[in-house]
Design a protein around this motif. Structure first.
Motif, PDB file in Angstrom:
ATOM      1  N   LEU A 145       0.735  -1.200  -0.116  1.00 51.01           N
ATOM      2  CA  LEU A 145       0.101   0.057  -0.306  1.00 51.01           C
ATOM      3  C   LEU A 145       0.842   1.444  -0.105  1.00 51.01           C
ATOM      4  N   VAL A 149       0.665   4.168  -2.937  1.00 55.13           N
ATOM      5  CA  VAL A 149       0.408   5.606  -2.364  1.00 55.13           C
ATOM      6  C   VAL A 149       1.410   6.403  -2.950  1.00 55.13           C
ATOM      7  N   THR A 150       2.743   6.202  -2.886  1.00 55.11           N
ATOM      8  CA  THR A 150       3.791   7.061  -2.644  1.00 55.11           C
ATOM      9  C   THR A 150       4.480   6.952  -4.317  1.00 55.11           C
ATOM     10  N   CYS A 212       8.375   3.597   2.640  1.00 57.31           N
ATOM     11  CA  CYS A 212       7.833   3.873   3.998  1.00 57.31           C
ATOM     12  C   CYS A 212       8.955   3.532   4.803  1.00 57.31           C
ATOM     13  N   VAL A 241       5.593   6.961   4.071  1.00 56.67           N
ATOM     14  CA  VAL A 241       4.526   6.401   4.995  1.00 56.67           C
ATOM     15  C   VAL A 241       5.329   5.764   6.164  1.00 56.67           C
ATOM     16  N   ASP A 267       0.781   6.269   9.904  1.00 57.74           N
ATOM     17  CA  ASP A 267      -0.167   6.013   8.985  1.00 57.74           C
ATOM     18  C   ASP A 267      -0.909   4.793   8.867  1.00 57.74           C
ATOM     19  N   GLU A 289      -7.657   7.527   4.386  1.00 59.13           N
ATOM     20  CA  GLU A 289      -7.114   8.111   3.073  1.00 59.13           C
ATOM     21  C   GLU A 289      -6.326   7.221   2.471  1.00 59.13           C
ATOM     22  N   LEU A 290      -5.518   6.393   3.117  1.00 59.46           N
ATOM     23  CA  LEU A 290      -4.792   5.108   2.578  1.00 59.46           C
ATOM     24  C   LEU A 290      -5.320   4.073   2.374  1.00 59.46           C
ATOM     25  N   TRP A 293      -7.061   2.978  -0.671  1.00 57.73           N
ATOM     26  CA  TRP A 293      -6.984   2.525  -1.933  1.00 57.73           C
ATOM     27  C   TRP A 293      -6.924   1.042  -2.091  1.00 57.73           C
ATOM     28  N   HIS A 298     -13.064   4.650  -4.482  1.00 59.21           N
ATOM     29  CA  HIS A 298     -11.870   5.863  -4.947  1.00 59.21           C
ATOM     30  C   HIS A 298     -11.775   5.638  -6.439  1.00 59.21           C
TER      31      HIS A 298
END
Length: 453
Positions: A145, A149-150, A212, A241, A267, A289-290, A293, A298
């Motif tokens: 994840l 995300v990043t 992360c 993260v 997070d 928010e994370l 995903w 979304h």
């Protein structure tokens, strides 16, 4: 020694007469059919003195019985997973109720949302949660994840913490890296615990590459003042993260884990072990928010977060809910700390009285005690660990660590301290001889992570 269903532990003076013939036969059967002879390397018979690895028949409360009929006071139960004691009635009641109603369906059960509500009420720093069966699945899901995300590929793990996952991104960094491509291992970098400057240097060196930071928020020592808050700030500033692995700290540090105790919100965080009191359940939790995903609400690329056939078995989720309720209503975390403090004080006093206080060292938070065995030069020694474990086993104490469960009572602690004192008397003799070999009766125990068998 024969303690079949009795309270008297005999033969503490003569471990040479302590034998486990049925356990030895069972270990041979295990090795013939199961690689390593166990389903967890930390439970392997190489972790115990030669021919003295008990094979368990059953457990109740803080005690277990081996197939030879010997009873032991048990520490570190289920690799820290059984923190309420074996066959806890409140947990079993919840499990039996769900088993009678069916355990796995083609659509989600109402138990899933009830378990999620219970978890998020216990760990209010998280906003969403997804359950699985083991710690490796949820830590790997957190890494996946974070990468999604990043848009970054590197993972920074705390190099001072021993274990995060059986998956390639972590195991490739250990001595047991056979079968893992170097290209995978190269994407995992390490940072030292407690050193913000070194971590910032790492994030600067790999600027915009680290997805992360993953670590246990606390280990055998308390976090340095401001350290976790400093990591939070570093993660925010470098756009990565922050992941807390709360497999051990979850419930044992506080009902809400280390994040609840220290007041620093990651997070993402992962829970397991104590969460199910021996039943297979783990959790990935974190910011909505994370976590979204991995959901359906979304508009971005879908993340295959967690999807397990057995991840939401109703009986395991019921066990987790019962465990959390028991912790909150009965003050279990405080009891674990009180028991651990009593045990640590007794062991330290016994070791000091026998002249080995600088060689048998108890470490860690009271709810999560471990011990180190040091040689005559005060270096970690597998040989002295072997000597110590032999004496504990002969005295009816099964203790790869001194991690307590709430099922222990004062009599268990007192007996453990008495056996430790007898073990320390032999430890002193071995130190005076500068050679523990005569007291080993076989090969020394071995570290889990090693390149060769």
């Amino acid at each position: 020694m024969d303690n079949r269903e009795t309270d008297d532990i005999q033969d503490t003076e003569a471990p040479e007469g302590f034998a486990l013939p049925r356990s030895r036969q069972a270990n041979e059967r295990l090795h013939a059919l199961i690689p390593g002879g166990a389903h967890t390397y930390a439970k392997g018979d190489d972790q115990y003195p030669e021919n003295l690895a008990p094979v368990i028949s059953h457990g109740r409360g803080a005690h277990v019985w081996d197939v030879d009929g010997n009873r032991y006071i048990e520490y570190g139960s289920g690799l820290r997973s059984v923190s309420l004691g074996h066959a806890h009635p409140r947990v079993l009641e919840a499990v039996r109720r769900e088993i009678d109603r069916g355990g796995n369906f083609v659509r989600p059960s109402i138990v899933e949302v009830e378990a999620a509500e219970r978890f998020l009420a216990t760990v209010p720093t998280a906003e969403m949660v997804k359950f699985a069966k083991n710690g490796s699945d949820v830590t790997t899901a957190a890494v996946r994840l974070a990468r999604a995300v990043t848009g970054r590929t590197r993972v920074a793990v705390c190099g001072d913490h021993p274990f995060f996952s059986v998956d390639d991104w972590f195991i490739g960094t250990t001595p047991m890296s056979a079968g893992i491509p170097a290209a995978t291992t190269e994407l995992t970098v390490t940072f030292p615990y407690g050193d913000l400057a070194a971590t910032e240097e790492l994030l600067t060196r790999y600027r915009d590459e680290v997805a992360c930071l993953i670590l246990e928020p606390a280990g055998h020592a308390e976090p340095p003042p401001g350290y976790l808050a400093g990591l939070r700030e570093l993660a925010d500033r470098h756009g990565c993260v922050l992941v807390f692995d709360e497999m051990i700290t979850g419930l044992r540090w506080s009902e809400a884990g280390a994040q609840g105790l220290y007041g620093v919100v990651p997070d993402l965080s992962t829970f397991g072990k104590a969460l199910g009191n021996g039943f297979a359940v783990s959790a990935l939790a974190g910011r909505r928010e994370l976590m979204e995903w991995g959901g359906l609400r979304h508009s971005g690329d879908r993340v295959f977060l967690l999807s397990t056939t057995h991840g939401a078995e109703t009986h395991a989720l019921a066990a987790a809910s019962a465990v959390q309720t028991t912790y909150v209503e009965e003050g279990v975390t405080a009891r674990l700390h009180a028991l651990g403090e009593r045990l640590a004080a007794g062991v330290r006093e016994a070791a000091a009285a026998m002249g080995v206080g600088d060689h048998l060292v108890v470490r860690g938070r009271a709810s999560n005690l471990v011990f180190a065995t040091l040689d005559e030069h005060r270096r970690p020694s597998q040989e002295y660990r072997t000597l110590f474990l032999r004496r504990l086993l002969a005295g009816g104490v099964l203790a790869p660590s001194f991690v307590v469960s709430s099922a222990l009572d004062d009599a268990d602690i007192d007996h453990t301290v008495d056996v430790v004192a007898q073990a320390c008397a032999v430890y002193r003799k071995a130190l005076d001889a500068a050679d523990p070999t005569p007291w080993l009766a076989g090969r020394p125990v071995k570290p889990v992570f090693r390149r060769l068998v």
